[in-house]
Design a protein around this motif. Structure first.
Motif, PDB file in Angstrom:
ATOM      1  N   HIS A   1       0.813  -1.216   0.000  1.00  0.00           N
ATOM      2  CA  HIS A   1       0.000   0.000   0.000  1.00  0.00           C
ATOM      3  C   HIS A   1       0.848   1.268   0.000  1.00  0.00           C
ATOM      4  O   HIS A   1       0.576   2.221  -0.720  1.00  0.00           O
ATOM      5  CB  HIS A   1      -0.944  -0.017   1.211  1.00  0.00           C
TER       6      HIS A   1
ATOM      7  N   THR B   1      -9.750  -1.685   8.472  1.00  0.00           N
ATOM      8  CA  THR B   1      -8.624  -0.830   8.083  1.00  0.00           C
ATOM      9  C   THR B   1      -8.019  -1.263   6.759  1.00  0.00           C
ATOM     10  O   THR B   1      -7.664  -0.425   5.915  1.00  0.00           O
ATOM     11  CB  THR B   1      -7.550  -0.859   9.183  1.00  0.00           C
TER      12      THR B   1
ATOM     13  N   ARG C   1     -10.198  -0.105   3.884  1.00  0.00           N
ATOM     14  CA  ARG C   1     -10.074   1.334   3.641  1.00  0.00           C
ATOM     15  C   ARG C   1      -8.759   1.661   2.932  1.00  0.00           C
ATOM     16  O   ARG C   1      -8.713   2.579   2.100  1.00  0.00           O
ATOM     17  CB  ARG C   1     -10.187   2.103   4.957  1.00  0.00           C
ATOM     18  N   ASP C   2      -7.697   0.930   3.243  1.00  0.00           N
ATOM     19  CA  ASP C   2      -6.430   1.152   2.532  1.00  0.00           C
ATOM     20  C   ASP C   2      -6.562   0.795   1.051  1.00  0.00           C
ATOM     21  O   ASP C   2      -6.073   1.522   0.175  1.00  0.00           O
ATOM     22  CB  ASP C   2      -5.316   0.324   3.179  1.00  0.00           C
TER      23      ASP C   2
ATOM     24  N   ALA D   1      -9.390   0.667  -0.643  1.00  0.00           N
ATOM     25  CA  ALA D   1     -10.317   1.622  -1.256  1.00  0.00           C
ATOM     26  C   ALA D   1      -9.634   2.951  -1.541  1.00  0.00           C
ATOM     27  O   ALA D   1      -9.932   3.602  -2.552  1.00  0.00           O
ATOM     28  CB  ALA D   1     -11.517   1.829  -0.337  1.00  0.00           C
ATOM     29  N   ASP D   2      -8.702   3.349  -0.680  1.00  0.00           N
ATOM     30  CA  ASP D   2      -7.981   4.599  -0.908  1.00  0.00           C
ATOM     31  C   ASP D   2      -7.130   4.529  -2.178  1.00  0.00           C
ATOM     32  O   ASP D   2      -7.070   5.491  -2.955  1.00  0.00           O
ATOM     33  CB  ASP D   2      -7.105   4.906   0.307  1.00  0.00           C
ATOM     34  N   LEU D   3      -6.479   3.382  -2.401  1.00  0.00           N
ATOM     35  CA  LEU D   3      -5.707   3.211  -3.635  1.00  0.00           C
ATOM     36  C   LEU D   3      -6.621   3.138  -4.864  1.00  0.00           C
ATOM     37  O   LEU D   3      -6.322   3.733  -5.903  1.00  0.00           O
ATOM     38  CB  LEU D   3      -4.858   1.945  -3.547  1.00  0.00           C
TER      39      LEU D   3
ATOM     40  N   ALA E   1      -9.459   4.482  -5.309  1.00  0.00           N
ATOM     41  CA  ALA E   1     -10.064   5.775  -5.617  1.00  0.00           C
ATOM     42  C   ALA E   1      -9.147   6.651  -6.457  1.00  0.00           C
ATOM     43  O   ALA E   1      -9.615   7.554  -7.155  1.00  0.00           O
ATOM     44  CB  ALA E   1     -10.434   6.488  -4.321  1.00  0.00           C
ATOM     45  N   HIS E   2      -7.829   6.401  -6.417  1.00  0.00           N
ATOM     46  CA  HIS E   2      -6.878   7.199  -7.186  1.00  0.00           C
ATOM     47  C   HIS E   2      -6.787   6.767  -8.645  1.00  0.00           C
ATOM     48  O   HIS E   2      -6.402   7.567  -9.497  1.00  0.00           O
ATOM     49  CB  HIS E   2      -5.484   7.115  -6.548  1.00  0.00           C
TER      50      HIS E   2
ATOM     51  N   LEU F   1     -18.507   3.983   2.763  1.00  0.00           N
ATOM     52  CA  LEU F   1     -17.994   4.561   1.516  1.00  0.00           C
ATOM     53  C   LEU F   1     -18.967   4.455   0.354  1.00  0.00           C
ATOM     54  O   LEU F   1     -18.700   4.985  -0.725  1.00  0.00           O
ATOM     55  CB  LEU F   1     -16.684   3.869   1.123  1.00  0.00           C
TER      56      LEU F   1
END
Length: 477
Positions: free
Chosen positions: A292, A330, A333-334, A336-338, A340-341, A365
């Motif tokens: 990540h 957690t 969410r990590d 999903a954060d990647l 989303a980019h 989300l």
């Protein structure tokens, strides 16, 4: 008393003639048509014998009133100016010229003012000062042409509601249809007529082709903003939740130009990656969690995900259930954060445990929710109870905007009345879609989107179009 004329003057002097006075004590000078006549009131006690013209210059003890008649007008003046006028007329040594009869003496011309210098404007500004900057220049760091400045001001006055985004500049809107060459028509009759006419008669696509292209345009509509998260839920296994997730992702990826990913977030052994045709692939969501912090671009993610023929990326779950159980809130969410980019749409194949920690992060989300229901009484009840749970746990808006998929997982006519199920869910959610039975889906193997039954592909594309329209409505609201 008769006045004495001066010997040096002619009788018809242009400057005036002393005529007989009206009385003994009066001498008159009048101006009639260019002839001056003077009337002078003389004191009676003075000697009337005037030897020469010097008598006119004598002092007058009392005020003398002279009437000068100019074009029938009488002007009263004092004796002093009259005496001076008479002295000037009588003592004139040279005869004055008689002006032309019908000509009035012109007044003395005033001195002409000196003409002001004419300043011819130079092509460059006269003042050698720094040019005054326009309001646009005072804001922008560099000078802009006048056209840009005017356009900028006009756009600055527009309200936010009137602004148009770049995606509205479509080909259909801008290009003149009468000047654009039509592509080769689709449809049996249209294509036949086009062929036998030597490509001269083009009546356009057939009805089915037009409907298919219109549906593709609905799916491909742009989604302004960031990534959109769409979880696919079901509280009962075996209803086809994973297959619906794969179908929805394929329909989206096949029609859209941006990236679409489907994440298998099932805490147990998920089978989403098994539903796509892919080479030998051993990477999973756990591998993406490990790297990540080292991801610097899409190439790092593409080494972890699997991709099918429709360009759908799939992030598989761990094959070992004991490791998969460690996939927490957690971790999701990590991931999903990647995602989303690098992706516009993120689908999530969830597990059946609605109170699992991963489910909590998924719902937090979520922009839209898809709920899958089977065609049995207990499956329909669980799907309806899922909506009730969402409404009572802070996700009421998501429940009302959800899409329910009634999946025909078995062949033949179901025992339940599907129209009653559809009416029930239509009263609670935004849309209801029926997914017809397809042997390829029921087999449980890899799904080839192009090999599905036309009715199955159409239902999947309709589901994708409804989802995109719902997401676009949320953005514009």
């Amino acid at each position: 008393m008769t006045p004495k004329n001066t010997p040096d003057h002619r009788e018809d002097d242009a400057m005036g003639v002393l005529d007989d006075a009206a009385s003994v004590a009066t001498t008159g000078i009048g101006i009639l048509g260019g002839t001056a006549q003077v009337s002078v009131v003389m004191p009676q006690e003075h000697d009337d014998d005037l030897a020469d013209e010097e008598v006119i210059d004598g002092e007058v003890d009392e005020a003398v009133i002279a009437d000068i008649v100019l074009e029938d007008a009488v002007i009263a003046v004092s004796s002093a100016p009259i005496a001076a006028a008479v002295e000037e007329v009588v003592a004139e040594p040279e005869p004055a010229r008689v002006p032309e009869p019908a000509r009035v003496p012109e007044p003395a011309p005033e001195p002409e003012p000196e003409p002001e210098p004419v300043v011819v404007p130079a092509p460059t500004p006269v003042k050698e000062t720094a040019p005054v900057e326009s309001p646009k220049k005072s804001v922008a760091p560099r000078t802009a042409p006048p056209e840009v400045t005017l356009t900028s001001k006009r756009l600055g006055d527009l309200s936010g509601a009137n602004r148009e985004s770049a995606d509205l500049l479509t080909t259909d809107r801008l290009l003149d249809p009468h000047r654009v060459t039509k592509p080769e028509p689709e449809g049996a009759w249209s294509h036949l007529l086009y062929s036998i006419s030597g490509r001269r008669i083009n009546i356009g696509d057939g009805r089915r082709a037009r409907e298919r292209k219109a549906l593709s345009a609905r799916i491909a509509a742009p989604l302004p903003g960031g990534a959109r998260f769409v979880p696919v839920l079901s509280r009962k296994g075996g209803v086809g939740k994973t297959a619906i997730t794969a179908l929805l992702g394929m329909a989206l990826a096949d029609a859209r130009d941006d990236r679409v990913i489907a994440i298998d977030a099932n805490p147990d052994r998920g089978t989403l990656a098994d539903r796509i045709v892919r080479p030998q692939h051993t990477k999973s969501v756990r591998d993406l969690v490990r790297i990540h912090d080292q991801v610097t671009g899409y190439h790092d993610i593409s080494a972890v995900v699997a991709r099918d023929a429709t360009r759908l990326d799939v992030l598989a779950s761990d094959t070992d259930p004991r490791i998969a159980e460690a996939f927490s809130d957690t971790d999701y969410r990590d991931v999903a954060d990647l995602a989303a980019h690098y992706y516009s749409l993120v689908l999530t194949d969830t597990g059946t445990g609605i109170v699992h920690s991963v489910m909590a992060a998924t719902l937090d989300l979520a922009d839209r929710i898809v709920i899958v229901s089977g065609l049995s009484v207990d499956e329909a009840r669980l799907a309806s109870e899922t909506l009730t749970w969402l409404e009572t746990n802070g996700f009421e808006d998501r429940a009302h905007e959800a899409i329910v998929v009634l999946n025909h997982s078995t062949p033949g006519t179901p025992l339940v009345r599907v129209n009653e199920l559809e009416a029930h869910f239509a009263s609670r959610v935004r849309s209801v879609v029926q997914m017809p039975y397809d042997a390829q889906l029921a087999a449980g193997g890899a799904i080839v989107f192009a090999n599905l039954q036309p009715e199955t592909r159409l239902a999947a594309r309709q589901l994708a179009a409804l989802l995109v329209e719902g997401l676009r409505t949320e953005v514009s609201a």
